[in-house]
Design a protein around this motif. Structure first.
Motif, PDB file in Angstrom:
ATOM      1  N   ALA A  23       0.806  -1.220   0.000  1.00 12.21           N
ATOM      2  CA  ALA A  23       0.000   0.000   0.000  1.00 12.21           C
ATOM      3  C   ALA A  23       0.837   1.268   0.000  1.00 12.21           C
ATOM      4  O   ALA A  23       0.340   2.349  -0.312  1.00 12.21           O
ATOM      5  N   THR A  24       2.122   1.157   0.337  1.00 10.34           N
ATOM      6  CA  THR A  24       2.987   2.344   0.389  1.00 10.34           C
ATOM      7  C   THR A  24       3.708   2.612  -0.928  1.00 10.34           C
ATOM      8  O   THR A  24       4.212   3.722  -1.131  1.00 10.34           O
ATOM      9  N   HIS A  25       3.771   1.636  -1.827  1.00  9.80           N
ATOM     10  CA  HIS A  25       4.635   1.754  -3.000  1.00  9.80           C
ATOM     11  C   HIS A  25       4.324   2.953  -3.886  1.00  9.80           C
ATOM     12  O   HIS A  25       5.239   3.719  -4.229  1.00  9.80           O
ATOM     13  N   PRO A  26       3.089   3.179  -4.329  1.00  9.15           N
ATOM     14  CA  PRO A  26       2.853   4.341  -5.201  1.00  9.15           C
ATOM     15  C   PRO A  26       3.095   5.660  -4.486  1.00  9.15           C
ATOM     16  O   PRO A  26       3.502   6.647  -5.114  1.00  9.15           O
ATOM     17  N   HIS A  27       2.881   5.702  -3.185  1.00 10.07           N
ATOM     18  CA  HIS A  27       3.066   6.948  -2.426  1.00 10.07           C
ATOM     19  C   HIS A  27       4.547   7.229  -2.199  1.00 10.07           C
ATOM     20  O   HIS A  27       4.980   8.387  -2.272  1.00 10.07           O
ATOM     21  N   ARG A  28       5.340   6.192  -1.962  1.00 12.88           N
ATOM     22  CA  ARG A  28       6.786   6.397  -1.855  1.00 12.88           C
ATOM     23  C   ARG A  28       7.344   6.944  -3.163  1.00 12.88           C
ATOM     24  O   ARG A  28       8.194   7.841  -3.165  1.00 12.88           O
ATOM     25  N   GLN A  29       6.877   6.406  -4.269  1.00 14.42           N
ATOM     26  CA  GLN A  29       7.382   6.850  -5.564  1.00 14.42           C
ATOM     27  C   GLN A  29       7.005   8.295  -5.831  1.00 14.42           C
ATOM     28  O   GLN A  29       7.831   9.084  -6.314  1.00 14.42           O
ATOM     29  N   PHE A  30       5.772   8.671  -5.493  1.00 14.71           N
ATOM     30  CA  PHE A  30       5.344  10.051  -5.758  1.00 14.71           C
ATOM     31  C   PHE A  30       6.050  11.042  -4.839  1.00 14.71           C
ATOM     32  O   PHE A  30       6.596  12.049  -5.298  1.00 14.71           O
ATOM     33  N   PHE A  31       6.085  10.767  -3.542  1.00 10.53           N
ATOM     34  CA  PHE A  31       6.665  11.709  -2.588  1.00 10.53           C
ATOM     35  C   PHE A  31       8.192  11.615  -2.522  1.00 10.53           C
ATOM     36  O   PHE A  31       8.832  12.451  -1.884  1.00 10.53           O
ATOM     37  N   PRO A  64      14.187   4.559 -12.159  1.00  8.60           N
ATOM     38  CA  PRO A  64      13.403   5.672 -11.594  1.00  8.60           C
ATOM     39  C   PRO A  64      12.704   5.271 -10.305  1.00  8.60           C
ATOM     40  O   PRO A  64      12.038   4.237 -10.233  1.00  8.60           O
ATOM     41  N   GLN A  65      12.871   6.101  -9.269  1.00  6.06           N
ATOM     42  CA  GLN A  65      12.233   5.836  -7.982  1.00  6.06           C
ATOM     43  C   GLN A  65      11.450   7.025  -7.455  1.00  6.06           C
ATOM     44  O   GLN A  65      10.880   6.951  -6.371  1.00  6.06           O
ATOM     45  N   ARG A  66      11.440   8.120  -8.179  1.00  5.07           N
ATOM     46  CA  ARG A  66      10.600   9.250  -7.779  1.00  5.07           C
ATOM     47  C   ARG A  66      10.014   9.902  -9.022  1.00  5.07           C
ATOM     48  O   ARG A  66      10.563   9.807 -10.123  1.00  5.07           O
ATOM     49  N   ARG A  67       8.888  10.577  -8.822  1.00  5.37           N
ATOM     50  CA  ARG A  67       8.146  11.143  -9.944  1.00  5.37           C
ATOM     51  C   ARG A  67       8.285  12.663 -10.057  1.00  5.37           C
ATOM     52  O   ARG A  67       8.119  13.223 -11.138  1.00  5.37           O
ATOM     53  N   LEU A  68       8.536  13.333  -8.950  1.00  2.05           N
ATOM     54  CA  LEU A  68       8.471  14.790  -8.931  1.00  2.05           C
ATOM     55  C   LEU A  68       9.718  15.434  -9.541  1.00  2.05           C
ATOM     56  O   LEU A  68      10.843  15.038  -9.231  1.00  2.05           O
ATOM     57  N   SER A 106      14.506  12.532  10.560  1.00  2.79           N
ATOM     58  CA  SER A 106      14.252  12.315  11.983  1.00  2.79           C
ATOM     59  C   SER A 106      14.484  10.869  12.405  1.00  2.79           C
ATOM     60  O   SER A 106      14.515  10.566  13.592  1.00  2.79           O
ATOM     61  N   GLN A 107      14.649   9.958  11.432  1.00  5.70           N
ATOM     62  CA  GLN A 107      14.970   8.573  11.764  1.00  5.70           C
ATOM     63  C   GLN A 107      16.231   8.086  11.067  1.00  5.70           C
ATOM     64  O   GLN A 107      16.976   7.285  11.600  1.00  5.70           O
ATOM     65  N   LYS A 108      16.484   8.567   9.842  1.00  7.69           N
ATOM     66  CA  LYS A 108      17.707   8.174   9.127  1.00  7.69           C
ATOM     67  C   LYS A 108      18.006   9.186   8.040  1.00  7.69           C
ATOM     68  O   LYS A 108      17.149   9.981   7.650  1.00  7.69           O
ATOM     69  N   THR A 109      19.237   9.153   7.557  1.00  7.23           N
ATOM     70  CA  THR A 109      19.659  10.072   6.504  1.00  7.23           C
ATOM     71  C   THR A 109      18.884   9.789   5.228  1.00  7.23           C
ATOM     72  O   THR A 109      18.630   8.640   4.871  1.00  7.23           O
ATOM     73  N   VAL A 110      18.514  10.835   4.535  1.00  2.00           N
ATOM     74  CA  VAL A 110      17.717  10.699   3.321  1.00  2.00           C
ATOM     75  C   VAL A 110      18.556  10.101   2.199  1.00  2.00           C
ATOM     76  O   VAL A 110      19.682  10.529   1.952  1.00  2.00           O
ATOM     77  N   ASP A 111      18.006   9.088   1.535  1.00  2.00           N
ATOM     78  CA  ASP A 111      18.665   8.479   0.380  1.00  2.00           C
ATOM     79  C   ASP A 111      18.328   9.260  -0.893  1.00  2.00           C
ATOM     80  O   ASP A 111      17.234   9.813  -1.025  1.00  2.00           O
ATOM     81  N   PHE A 112      19.274   9.268  -1.830  1.00  2.00           N
ATOM     82  CA  PHE A 112      18.993   9.863  -3.129  1.00  2.00           C
ATOM     83  C   PHE A 112      18.167   8.885  -3.962  1.00  2.00           C
ATOM     84  O   PHE A 112      18.509   7.713  -4.099  1.00  2.00           O
ATOM     85  N   LEU A 113      17.065   9.374  -4.517  1.00  2.00           N
ATOM     86  CA  LEU A 113      16.212   8.556  -5.378  1.00  2.00           C
ATOM     87  C   LEU A 113      16.213   9.165  -6.772  1.00  2.00           C
ATOM     88  O   LEU A 113      15.772  10.303  -6.954  1.00  2.00           O
ATOM     89  N   PRO A 114      16.691   8.435  -7.782  1.00  2.00           N
ATOM     90  CA  PRO A 114      16.763   9.004  -9.139  1.00  2.00           C
ATOM     91  C   PRO A 114      15.384   9.151  -9.778  1.00  2.00           C
ATOM     92  O   PRO A 114      14.476   8.351  -9.534  1.00  2.00           O
ATOM     93  N   SER A 115      15.257  10.176 -10.574  1.00  2.00           N
ATOM     94  CA  SER A 115      14.043  10.382 -11.372  1.00  2.00           C
ATOM     95  C   SER A 115      14.264   9.794 -12.764  1.00  2.00           C
ATOM     96  O   SER A 115      15.342   9.290 -13.082  1.00  2.00           O
TER      97      SER A 115
END
Length: 434
Positions: free
Chosen positions: A262-270, A354-358, A313-322
């Motif tokens: 249930a999180t997959h499309p939302h992770r990709q968008f955000f 690709p792992q992000r849409r924005l 706030s929990q871990k360092t942000v990973d780079f997600l390629p567009s």
């Protein structure tokens, strides 16, 4: 910009909210707070009624696209043909690999290669085994299990449920209608399913709740608080700093114990990587040593950190390629003299995809993200409409008013709501805004 704005009275909903930089009844976070005006209850009910009516009307219209009738299928019949299986196999591989501890290892085979094991085989590690494409995979009924016994008792039923939700999120309605034509379809029994008493009863509807929470939160800001996302907005008025937005992001993208589908499309968008948020980890503020805030238990960080601090706030942000990032890297490889096919193999082996849409990351309401935002809002809306269609076909009555009320409470609930429910008078300074 907001989907269905002409049919759903977002302005009525938004007029009952006020943007506050500090909400004492919600851990002092910034965000949106109810005004508690005398007409609020009536106006919110009008909003819920209009929202529900719009879903029903769209479900009626959408159902007309699939006028073919389906006879009662045999449990041994193939419910998912090769075309559908190829479409959902990549998504199936992802959620199965995330639960390999309980579902078993999954082969990393080409996405268009289907399983050809005609009978259930313990050695089969295909992401979508041929046996699980049969009608019988969707007839398992949920029964409550003792702690730590869920996957021993319900492994096959769980897989059938996740495939069912995958089909719905991909819009494969013909297949779903065929499955729901069977009188013993198991989906209704899974609606309130849970791993055990320690977990929420949302295993059958987490995908819907995520879509509803995101749809509500984004449309509220779009319709009623344009100053929170307009160019040049102040940091104090930024929608991403609010409690409602950060709570929604955590909920729809965070790692779950039961199911992450249930999180997959939302992770990709955000643009949120798996594991960025985990409900089983404590919060901290790693952005600066000057802050001494620590968050744990009921003392949550929502609305108390900038969005950048919240992300880490929990871990360092990973780079997600567009998509453009991936195309650029492939171009660089080709410029070095490699054929396109070899360049693509290298990217595949490196899992660089690709792992992000924005276009503008971590700011979905940015003007340059309008196209992707509209696609996302449409997706969330269609998830709701498809759920209504499927529920009808399976003999369920979808409790939309309850679902909307619960979503509003999750996003906007605070301690003063509880005071009002107990009959205690509200604090004028806190609740009655001019």
């Amino acid at each position: 910009m907001s989907h269905q704005a002409h049919n759903i009275p977002w302005n009525v909903f938004g007029s009952n909210l006020k943007f506050r930089t500090r909400i004492p009844c919600a851990d002092d976070g910034a965000g949106l707070h109810f005004r508690f005006t005398p007409t609020q209850g009536k106006e919110l009910m009008h909003f819920v009624d209009a929202f529900t009516r719009n879903i029903h009307q769209h479900a009626d219209s959408e159902r007309q696209k699939y006028l073919g009738t389906h006879g009662v299928p045999n449990s041994d019949n193939i419910a998912l043909d090769d075309r559908v299986a190829r479409i959902i196999t990549p998504a199936t591989r992802l959620w199965r690999s995330e639960r390999r501890d309980t579902l078993g290892e999954v082969d990393e085979r080409p996405t268009n290669e289907l399983c050809h094991h005609s009978e259930p085989d313990e050695k089969c590690r295909c992401p979508l085994p041929h046996s699980q494409r049969r009608m019988g995979s969707f007839l398992h009924k949920y029964r409550w299990s003792n702690c730590y016994r869920f996957f021993d008792d319900h492994k096959d039923g769980y897989i059938g449920l996740e495939v069912f939700k995958t089909l719905l999120m991909h819009g494969e309605m013909d297949t779903l209608l065929k499955i729901c034509a069977h009188p013993d379809v198991g989906f209704p029994s899974w609606w309130d399913a849970q791993l055990c008493m320690c977990y929420p009863r949302d295993l059958g509807r987490d995908y819907l709740e995520n879509a509803l929470d995101a749809y509500l939160a984004l449309n509220i800001f779009l319709s009623s608080f344009p100053e929170s996302w307009a160019p040049g907005r102040s940091s104090d008025q930024d929608y991403r700093r609010t409690r409602i937005y950060q709570m929604m992001i955590f909920r729809v993208t965070g790692t779950k114990q039961a199911s992450e589908l249930a999180t997959h499309p939302h992770r990709q968008f955000f643009g949120i990587a798996r594991g960025q948020f985990n409900s089983y980890s404590g919060f901290k503020c790693p952005m600066t040593s000057k802050r001494k805030d620590k968050f744990s238990g009921t003392n949550q960080p929502y609305g108390r950190l900038t969005y950048e601090e919240f992300l880490e706030s929990q871990k360092t942000v990973d780079f997600l390629p567009s998509v453009s990032d991936v195309l650029h890297v492939r171009w660089v490889l080709c410029e070095k003299g490699l054929p396109v096919e070899v360049s693509q193999v290298i990217l595949d082996k490196a899992l660089y995809r690709p792992q992000r849409r924005l276009k503008v990351p971590h700011d979905p309401l940015h003007l340059e993200n309008v196209e992707e935002l509209n696609k996302y809002l449409k997706f969330c809306w269609l998830v709701l409409v498809r759920s209504e269609i499927v529920a009808r076909e399976a003999g369920m009555k979808m409790p939309w008013k309850d679902l909307l009320s619960e979503s509003i409470e999750r996003l906007l609930g605070c301690s003063c709501r509880k005071l009002l429910e107990r009959g205690q008078p509200p604090d004028d300074d806190l609740l009655w805004f001019k």
